[in-house]
Design a protein around this motif. Structure first.
Motif, PDB file in Angstrom:
ATOM      1  N   GLU A   9      10.291  -0.913  -6.680  1.00 57.66           N
ATOM      2  CA  GLU A   9       9.525  -1.800  -5.806  1.00 57.66           C
ATOM      3  C   GLU A   9      10.377  -2.996  -5.397  1.00 57.66           C
ATOM      4  OE1 GLU A   9       5.652  -4.461  -6.367  1.00 57.66           O
ATOM      5  OE2 GLU A   9       5.276  -2.314  -6.627  1.00 57.66           O
ATOM      6  N   PHE A  10      10.323  -3.322  -4.109  1.00 54.27           N
ATOM      7  CA  PHE A  10      11.030  -4.462  -3.534  1.00 54.27           C
ATOM      8  C   PHE A  10      10.080  -5.199  -2.593  1.00 54.27           C
ATOM      9  CE2 PHE A  10      14.615  -1.570  -4.336  1.00 54.27           C
ATOM     10  CZ  PHE A  10      15.589  -2.423  -4.803  1.00 54.27           C
ATOM     11  N   LEU A  11      10.546  -6.330  -2.084  1.00 54.69           N
ATOM     12  CA  LEU A  11       9.908  -7.002  -0.960  1.00 54.69           C
ATOM     13  C   LEU A  11      10.816  -6.793   0.245  1.00 54.69           C
ATOM     14  CD1 LEU A  11       8.755 -10.429  -2.447  1.00 54.69           C
ATOM     15  CD2 LEU A  11       7.388  -8.379  -2.087  1.00 54.69           C
ATOM     16  N   PHE A  12      10.216  -6.463   1.384  1.00 52.54           N
ATOM     17  CA  PHE A  12      10.986  -6.242   2.601  1.00 52.54           C
ATOM     18  C   PHE A  12      11.467  -7.589   3.146  1.00 52.54           C
ATOM     19  CE2 PHE A  12      11.238  -5.836   7.232  1.00 52.54           C
ATOM     20  CZ  PHE A  12      12.138  -4.802   7.330  1.00 52.54           C
ATOM     21  N   LYS A  13      12.734  -7.663   3.524  1.00 52.65           N
ATOM     22  CA  LYS A  13      13.277  -8.883   4.132  1.00 52.65           C
ATOM     23  C   LYS A  13      13.538  -8.668   5.616  1.00 52.65           C
ATOM     24  CE  LYS A  13      15.328 -12.018   2.571  1.00 52.65           C
ATOM     25  NZ  LYS A  13      15.551 -13.348   2.175  1.00 52.65           N
ATOM     26  N   SER A  14      14.403  -7.695   5.942  1.00 56.02           N
ATOM     27  CA  SER A  14      14.738  -7.485   7.347  1.00 56.02           C
ATOM     28  C   SER A  14      15.434  -6.144   7.547  1.00 56.02           C
ATOM     29  CB  SER A  14      15.655  -8.601   7.850  1.00 56.02           C
ATOM     30  OG  SER A  14      16.902  -8.541   7.183  1.00 56.02           O
ATOM     31  N   SER A  15      15.512  -5.751   8.802  1.00 58.53           N
ATOM     32  CA  SER A  15      16.340  -4.599   9.186  1.00 58.53           C
ATOM     33  C   SER A  15      17.159  -5.029  10.388  1.00 58.53           C
ATOM     34  CB  SER A  15      15.494  -3.372   9.488  1.00 58.53           C
ATOM     35  OG  SER A  15      14.682  -3.590  10.604  1.00 58.53           O
ATOM     36  N   ASN A  16      18.372  -4.534  10.452  1.00 59.09           N
ATOM     37  CA  ASN A  16      19.300  -4.988  11.470  1.00 59.09           C
ATOM     38  C   ASN A  16      20.185  -3.817  11.866  1.00 59.09           C
ATOM     39  OD1 ASN A  16      20.825  -6.583  13.154  1.00 59.09           O
ATOM     40  ND2 ASN A  16      21.840  -7.713  11.524  1.00 59.09           N
ATOM     41  N   SER A  17      20.495  -3.728  13.138  1.00 64.20           N
ATOM     42  CA  SER A  17      21.461  -2.734  13.588  1.00 64.20           C
ATOM     43  C   SER A  17      22.270  -3.340  14.716  1.00 64.20           C
ATOM     44  CB  SER A  17      20.767  -1.452  14.040  1.00 64.20           C
ATOM     45  OG  SER A  17      19.892  -1.713  15.108  1.00 64.20           O
ATOM     46  N   GLY A  18      23.461  -2.824  14.880  1.00 58.69           N
ATOM     47  CA  GLY A  18      24.342  -3.348  15.915  1.00 58.69           C
ATOM     48  C   GLY A  18      25.683  -2.654  15.866  1.00 58.69           C
ATOM     49  N   THR A  19      26.689  -3.339  16.379  1.00 59.18           N
ATOM     50  CA  THR A  19      28.043  -2.814  16.397  1.00 59.18           C
ATOM     51  C   THR A  19      28.937  -3.762  15.614  1.00 59.18           C
ATOM     52  OG1 THR A  19      27.642  -1.878  18.585  1.00 59.18           O
ATOM     53  CG2 THR A  19      29.932  -2.074  17.891  1.00 59.18           C
ATOM     54  N   SER A  20      29.717  -3.207  14.715  1.00 55.72           N
ATOM     55  CA  SER A  20      30.626  -4.003  13.898  1.00 55.72           C
ATOM     56  C   SER A  20      31.702  -4.638  14.782  1.00 55.72           C
ATOM     57  CB  SER A  20      31.282  -3.118  12.837  1.00 55.72           C
ATOM     58  OG  SER A  20      32.330  -3.809  12.191  1.00 55.72           O
ATOM     59  N   ARG A  21      31.925  -5.943  14.612  1.00 54.07           N
ATOM     60  CA  ARG A  21      32.979  -6.632  15.363  1.00 54.07           C
ATOM     61  C   ARG A  21      34.358  -6.170  14.905  1.00 54.07           C
ATOM     62  NH1 ARG A  21      31.518 -12.514  14.290  1.00 54.07           N
ATOM     63  NH2 ARG A  21      29.590 -11.797  13.375  1.00 54.07           N
ATOM     64  N   LYS A  22      34.449  -5.823  13.620  1.00 53.64           N
ATOM     65  CA  LYS A  22      35.743  -5.454  13.050  1.00 53.64           C
ATOM     66  C   LYS A  22      36.162  -4.039  13.438  1.00 53.64           C
ATOM     67  CE  LYS A  22      38.072  -6.279   8.692  1.00 53.64           C
ATOM     68  NZ  LYS A  22      37.881  -6.590   7.289  1.00 53.64           N
ATOM     69  N   SER A  23      35.264  -3.073  13.245  1.00 52.49           N
ATOM     70  CA  SER A  23      35.627  -1.675  13.499  1.00 52.49           C
ATOM     71  C   SER A  23      35.137  -1.155  14.845  1.00 52.49           C
ATOM     72  CB  SER A  23      35.066  -0.778  12.392  1.00 52.49           C
ATOM     73  OG  SER A  23      33.657  -0.707  12.487  1.00 52.49           O
ATOM     74  N   GLY A  24      34.153  -1.829  15.447  1.00 54.92           N
ATOM     75  CA  GLY A  24      33.597  -1.367  16.708  1.00 54.92           C
ATOM     76  C   GLY A  24      32.613  -0.220  16.553  1.00 54.92           C
ATOM     77  N   LYS A  25      32.278   0.134  15.308  1.00 53.52           N
ATOM     78  CA  LYS A  25      31.360   1.238  15.043  1.00 53.52           C
ATOM     79  C   LYS A  25      29.940   0.711  14.875  1.00 53.52           C
ATOM     80  CE  LYS A  25      34.813   4.074  12.755  1.00 53.52           C
ATOM     81  NZ  LYS A  25      35.189   4.785  11.541  1.00 53.52           N
ATOM     82  N   PRO A  26      28.941   1.529  15.249  1.00 56.63           N
ATOM     83  CA  PRO A  26      27.552   1.102  15.067  1.00 56.63           C
ATOM     84  C   PRO A  26      27.159   1.118  13.584  1.00 56.63           C
ATOM     85  CG  PRO A  26      27.610   3.331  15.921  1.00 56.63           C
ATOM     86  CD  PRO A  26      29.032   2.835  15.888  1.00 56.63           C
TER      87      PRO A  26
END
Length: 85
Positions: A9-26
């Motif tokens: 069991e946890f408490l939900f904080k956040s979800s995030n998606s994007g593109t890495s600045r370092k590798s350029g991968k999603p």
């Protein structure tokens, strides 16, 4: 060989998606808060993995199904499923 799984069991904080600045991968990441240890944990999802967090809000109680894995030679946990409690 099957990897052992466990539910926690946890408490939900956040979800995030994007593109890495370092590798350029999603990337996709889910942040959960462990009430027992008071620590926040980021779970990065595999590129082909999808876990829906639609309808989840900050501090919602959730049950995470975790799988034991070896990543970069170190043992760790992979988030397999997430359900609201």
């Amino acid at each position: 060989m099957l990897n052992p799984t466990m539910a926690k069991e946890f408490l939900f904080k956040s979800s995030n998606s994007g593109t890495s600045r370092k590798s350029g991968k999603p990337y996709s990441m889910i942040e959960l808060h462990d009430v027992a240890s008071l620590e926040n944990t980021n779970f990065f999802l595999e590129p082909d993995q999808s876990i829906s967090t639609d309808g989840f809000r900050l501090k919602d109680k959730v049950e995470a199904t975790l799988e034991m894995t070896i990543q970069n030679g170190r043992p760790g946990f992979k988030l397999v499923a997430l359900t609201k409690k």
